[in-house]
Scaffold this motif. Sequence first.
Motif, mmCIF file in Angstrom:
data_model
loop_
_atom_site.group_PDB
_atom_site.id
_atom_site.type_symbol
_atom_site.label_atom_id
_atom_site.label_comp_id
_atom_site.label_asym_id
_atom_site.label_seq_id
_atom_site.Cartn_x
_atom_site.Cartn_y
_atom_site.Cartn_z
ATOM 1 N N VAL A 40 61.772 28.532 14.041
ATOM 2 C CA VAL A 40 61.874 27.336 13.198
ATOM 3 C C VAL A 40 60.498 26.960 12.640
ATOM 4 C CG1 VAL A 40 62.590 24.925 13.093
ATOM 5 C CG2 VAL A 40 63.826 26.518 14.580
ATOM 6 N N GLY A 41 60.396 27.005 11.328
ATOM 7 C CA GLY A 41 59.167 26.586 10.652
ATOM 8 C C GLY A 41 59.257 25.138 10.225
ATOM 9 N N GLU A 42 58.315 24.697 9.413
ATOM 10 C CA GLU A 42 58.331 23.270 9.052
ATOM 11 C C GLU A 42 59.102 22.991 7.774
ATOM 12 O OE1 GLU A 42 53.909 22.879 8.920
ATOM 13 O OE2 GLU A 42 54.320 21.802 7.071
ATOM 14 N N GLY A 43 58.850 23.776 6.742
ATOM 15 C CA GLY A 43 59.555 23.547 5.490
ATOM 16 C C GLY A 43 59.096 24.565 4.468
ATOM 17 N N PRO A 44 59.869 24.743 3.415
ATOM 18 C CA PRO A 44 59.548 25.774 2.426
ATOM 19 C C PRO A 44 58.225 25.515 1.706
ATOM 20 C CG PRO A 44 61.745 24.809 2.037
ATOM 21 C CD PRO A 44 61.095 23.998 3.090
ATOM 22 N N GLY A 45 57.550 26.594 1.360
ATOM 23 C CA GLY A 45 56.406 26.531 0.464
ATOM 24 C C GLY A 45 56.852 26.902 -0.946
ATOM 25 N N GLU A 46 55.888 27.203 -1.785
ATOM 26 C CA GLU A 46 56.201 27.448 -3.198
ATOM 27 C C GLU A 46 57.125 28.657 -3.401
ATOM 28 O OE1 GLU A 46 52.816 28.459 -5.613
ATOM 29 O OE2 GLU A 46 53.834 27.787 -7.432
ATOM 30 N N GLN A 47 56.763 29.764 -2.782
ATOM 31 C CA GLN A 47 57.562 30.994 -2.980
ATOM 32 C C GLN A 47 58.969 30.843 -2.425
ATOM 33 O OE1 GLN A 47 55.962 34.344 -3.583
ATOM 34 N NE2 GLN A 47 53.927 33.537 -3.872
ATOM 35 N N GLU A 48 59.048 30.116 -1.297
ATOM 36 C CA GLU A 48 60.358 29.909 -0.680
ATOM 37 C C GLU A 48 61.205 29.013 -1.578
ATOM 38 O OE1 GLU A 48 57.423 29.467 0.989
ATOM 39 O OE2 GLU A 48 57.487 31.328 2.146
ATOM 40 N N ASP A 49 60.574 27.998 -2.151
ATOM 41 C CA ASP A 49 61.283 27.083 -3.062
ATOM 42 C C ASP A 49 61.810 27.847 -4.281
ATOM 43 O OD1 ASP A 49 61.954 24.454 -4.278
ATOM 44 O OD2 ASP A 49 60.317 24.959 -5.635
ATOM 45 N N ILE A 53 64.573 31.553 -0.059
ATOM 46 C CA ILE A 53 64.556 32.327 1.199
ATOM 47 C C ILE A 53 63.348 31.895 2.042
ATOM 48 C CG2 ILE A 53 64.441 34.665 2.176
ATOM 49 C CD1 ILE A 53 65.470 35.673 -0.563
ATOM 50 N N PRO A 54 63.557 31.657 3.350
ATOM 51 C CA PRO A 54 62.433 31.218 4.179
ATOM 52 C C PRO A 54 61.373 32.311 4.375
ATOM 53 C CG PRO A 54 64.515 31.059 5.409
ATOM 54 C CD PRO A 54 64.810 31.733 4.118
ATOM 55 N N PHE A 55 60.130 31.888 4.457
ATOM 56 C CA PHE A 55 59.030 32.787 4.818
ATOM 57 C C PHE A 55 59.013 34.084 3.997
ATOM 58 C CE2 PHE A 55 59.093 29.996 8.550
ATOM 59 C CZ PHE A 55 57.736 29.754 8.696
ATOM 60 N N VAL A 56 58.853 33.913 2.701
ATOM 61 C CA VAL A 56 58.692 35.099 1.834
ATOM 62 C C VAL A 56 57.288 35.173 1.213
ATOM 63 C CG1 VAL A 56 61.096 35.520 1.215
ATOM 64 C CG2 VAL A 56 59.786 33.837 -0.084
ATOM 65 N N ALA A 81 64.841 29.489 10.319
ATOM 66 C CA ALA A 81 65.171 28.268 9.565
ATOM 67 C C ALA A 81 63.956 27.345 9.581
ATOM 68 C CB ALA A 81 66.386 27.586 10.191
ATOM 69 N N ASN A 82 64.108 26.216 8.938
ATOM 70 C CA ASN A 82 63.027 25.237 8.866
ATOM 71 C C ASN A 82 63.527 23.854 9.256
ATOM 72 O OD1 ASN A 82 60.520 26.500 7.743
ATOM 73 N ND2 ASN A 82 61.925 27.122 6.106
ATOM 74 N N ILE A 83 62.576 22.983 9.615
ATOM 75 C CA ILE A 83 62.930 21.588 9.918
ATOM 76 C C ILE A 83 63.465 20.906 8.660
ATOM 77 C CG2 ILE A 83 62.003 19.318 10.591
ATOM 78 C CD1 ILE A 83 62.013 21.146 12.969
ATOM 79 N N TYR A 155 51.277 29.204 17.058
ATOM 80 C CA TYR A 155 50.627 28.739 15.836
ATOM 81 C C TYR A 155 51.448 29.167 14.620
ATOM 82 C CZ TYR A 155 46.291 27.412 18.193
ATOM 83 O OH TYR A 155 45.343 26.793 18.986
ATOM 84 N N HIS A 156 51.446 28.318 13.614
ATOM 85 C CA HIS A 156 52.127 28.650 12.366
ATOM 86 C C HIS A 156 51.407 29.824 11.706
ATOM 87 C CE1 HIS A 156 53.792 28.283 8.346
ATOM 88 N NE2 HIS A 156 54.691 27.451 8.828
ATOM 89 N N PRO A 157 52.151 30.778 11.139
ATOM 90 C CA PRO A 157 51.479 31.919 10.490
ATOM 91 C C PRO A 157 50.452 31.488 9.429
ATOM 92 C CG PRO A 157 53.872 32.206 10.412
ATOM 93 C CD PRO A 157 53.615 30.923 11.143
#
Length: 188
Positions: A40-49, A53-56, A81-83, A155-157
Amino acid sequence: MQTWEELRQECLACTRCGLCETRHNVVFGIGKEDADVMLVGEGPGEQEDLSGIPFVGPAGKLLDDMLSIIDLSREENCYIANIVKCRPPRNRDPLETEQDACIGYLRTQTMLVKPKVIVCLGRIAAKRLIDPDYRISRQHGQWVQKNGIWMTAIYHPSALLRDVSKRPETFEDLLAIREKIREIHAKV
Ligand code: URA
């Protein structure tokens, strides 16, 4: 309880918080829907948005490399998934109210996956899922059992991309995750 498809449809149409106004895509989750391990990550970043897809992005590439060290992959044996499912603008931390609005989706995902192990990726997920006072620098790699699920945080990647000095301890945490999964499998 909802089916995967019902949950996905509800989540994709979500307007429970303001993040729906700026998102391009809801990032629902990906992986084996009956995996023993959930990340479980925190939330999508730009690429994921942009992809849904999570963590791309770069952190996702590192995450996949980290998982492969301990024989895990999103294709075969874990669910990611993400929070929060929508990107916070400029990648700021998701607000408490946004997390509250979204957490029900993660709860249902967890009930559907029925993981034996949950790995929180970073501080935000660890605070939300393990302990509001969680200190990632002190507590990463520790294990707690909640509702029959073994939980830990690493730690978060993205933090590992910024600060490579955190990588050796994360390697140890990853090996401990592999060991925990082996122990669980040996018991059944
Ligand atoms: N960071 C996260 O926490 N989640 C993602 O899906 C991507 C980056």
